[in-house]
Write an enzyme that holds these catalytic residues in place. Structure first.
Site, PDB file in Angstrom:
ATOM      1  N   ARG A 194      33.922  32.373  55.432  1.00  0.00           N
ATOM      2  CA  ARG A 194      33.109  33.481  54.912  1.00  0.00           C
ATOM      3  C   ARG A 194      31.853  32.924  54.249  1.00  0.00           C
ATOM      4  O   ARG A 194      31.914  31.922  53.539  1.00  0.00           O
ATOM      5  CB  ARG A 194      33.926  34.263  53.878  1.00  0.00           C
TER       6      ARG A 194
ATOM      7  N   ARG B 138      37.561  46.634  40.368  1.00  0.00           N
ATOM      8  CA  ARG B 138      36.974  45.398  39.850  1.00  0.00           C
ATOM      9  C   ARG B 138      36.172  45.651  38.585  1.00  0.00           C
ATOM     10  O   ARG B 138      35.613  44.701  38.029  1.00  0.00           O
ATOM     11  CB  ARG B 138      36.050  44.788  40.899  1.00  0.00           C
TER      12      ARG B 138
ATOM     13  N   ARG C 247      30.766  34.376  42.058  1.00  0.00           N
ATOM     14  CA  ARG C 247      31.824  35.397  42.130  1.00  0.00           C
ATOM     15  C   ARG C 247      32.826  35.210  40.992  1.00  0.00           C
ATOM     16  O   ARG C 247      33.369  36.184  40.471  1.00  0.00           O
ATOM     17  CB  ARG C 247      32.518  35.332  43.495  1.00  0.00           C
TER      18      ARG C 247
ATOM     19  N   LYS D 208      45.343  37.152  46.513  1.00  0.00           N
ATOM     20  CA  LYS D 208      45.607  38.589  46.701  1.00  0.00           C
ATOM     21  C   LYS D 208      45.792  38.917  48.188  1.00  0.00           C
ATOM     22  O   LYS D 208      46.733  39.614  48.553  1.00  0.00           O
ATOM     23  CB  LYS D 208      44.446  39.433  46.126  1.00  0.00           C
TER      24      LYS D 208
ATOM     25  N   ARG E 197      38.670  27.773  52.431  1.00  0.00           N
ATOM     26  CA  ARG E 197      39.305  28.921  53.098  1.00  0.00           C
ATOM     27  C   ARG E 197      38.640  29.218  54.441  1.00  0.00           C
ATOM     28  O   ARG E 197      37.418  29.228  54.539  1.00  0.00           O
ATOM     29  CB  ARG E 197      39.183  30.142  52.176  1.00  0.00           C
TER      30      ARG E 197
END
Ligand code: AMP
Length: 216
Positions: A164, A92, A175, A17, A131
């Site tokens: 992160r 969400r 998550r 996204k 990431r």
């Protein structure tokens, strides 16, 4: 020229996204509204909201609906959203989607499409745990698929690169669970409204062309 400019990007964490918001912004002056980015900025500023959100986010859980919906409502009222917006990571939950519907009506705006990035779990976990992003400009890299020239500094602005905290394997798995339990029902919700566009490609170039085909 894009025909569809008021968009929701829906998908599990790591589905792309943020990456495709940045890519589309090069083609059209979208207001990129990432609730995750707004919350991380609050944490960095040390605000009351940031303190409240920080603990929730580090567990991989969701910040209360009213808080995020309030942030988005205020953001949507800003004039840069007139040229189009991408809601990245919001809504969400079904409740957030209802609150968004109300906020859009109040702001005199309407949605053109909800893009659902469909990616397998194995790929999501691989992407999340590899990431890294730039502290300064926010550019997202992936150590496996799109590495920066140096693992320490951003190619574009030389800013510091970091991982992160919620991209650790444990939190990333949590998550994903939260996504399936609370966010997945939105697929049917927007399908029923005739707004859902599912993108099943996962290769960057193919996702990009599929997106442009849908939005033009
Ligand atoms: P993201 O950057 O979109 O992956 O979001 C990171 C974290 O911020 C999430 O795991 C949640 O804890 C929180 N967050 C972001 N957007 C929302 C939202 N729409 N509703 C609730 N929590 C959110």
């Amino acid at each position: 020229m894009l025909k569809k400019k008021n968009l929701i990007f829906l998908g599990a964490p790591g589905a792309g996204k943020g990456t495709f918001s940045a890519i589309l912004k090069e083609q059209h002056p979208f207001a990129h509204i990432s609730t995750g980015d707004i919350l991380r900025a609050e944490i960095a500023k040390g605000t009351e909201l940031g303190k409240q959100a920080s603990a929730i986010m580090s567990r991989g859980e969701l910040v209360p609906d009213e808080i995020v919906a309030g942030m988005v409502k205020a953001r949507l009222a800003q004039p840069d959203c007139n040229s189009g917006f991408i809601l990245d990571g919001f809504p969400r939950t079904i409740n957030q989607a209802d609150l968004l519907g109300q906020a859009l009506t109040d702001a005199g705006r309407k949605l053109d499409a909800v893009i659902y990035f469909k990616v397998e779990d194995e790929m999501l976990l691989k992407r999340l745990t590899a990431r890294i992003s730039c502290k300064k400009c926010g550019k997202i890299y992936n150590k496996l698929f799109s590495p920066p020239k140096s693992e320490k500094a951003c190619d574009d602005c030389d800013g510091e690169l970091f991982q992160r905290a919620d991209d650790s394997i444990e939190t990333a798995k949590e998550r994903l669970k939260v996504f399936y339990a609370q966010t997945q029902p939105l697929i049917e919700y927007y399908e029923k409204k005739g707004l859902l566009v599912a993108i099943t490609e996962t290769e960057k170039e193919k996702v990009h062309s599929a997106l442009l085909k849908e939005l033009c």
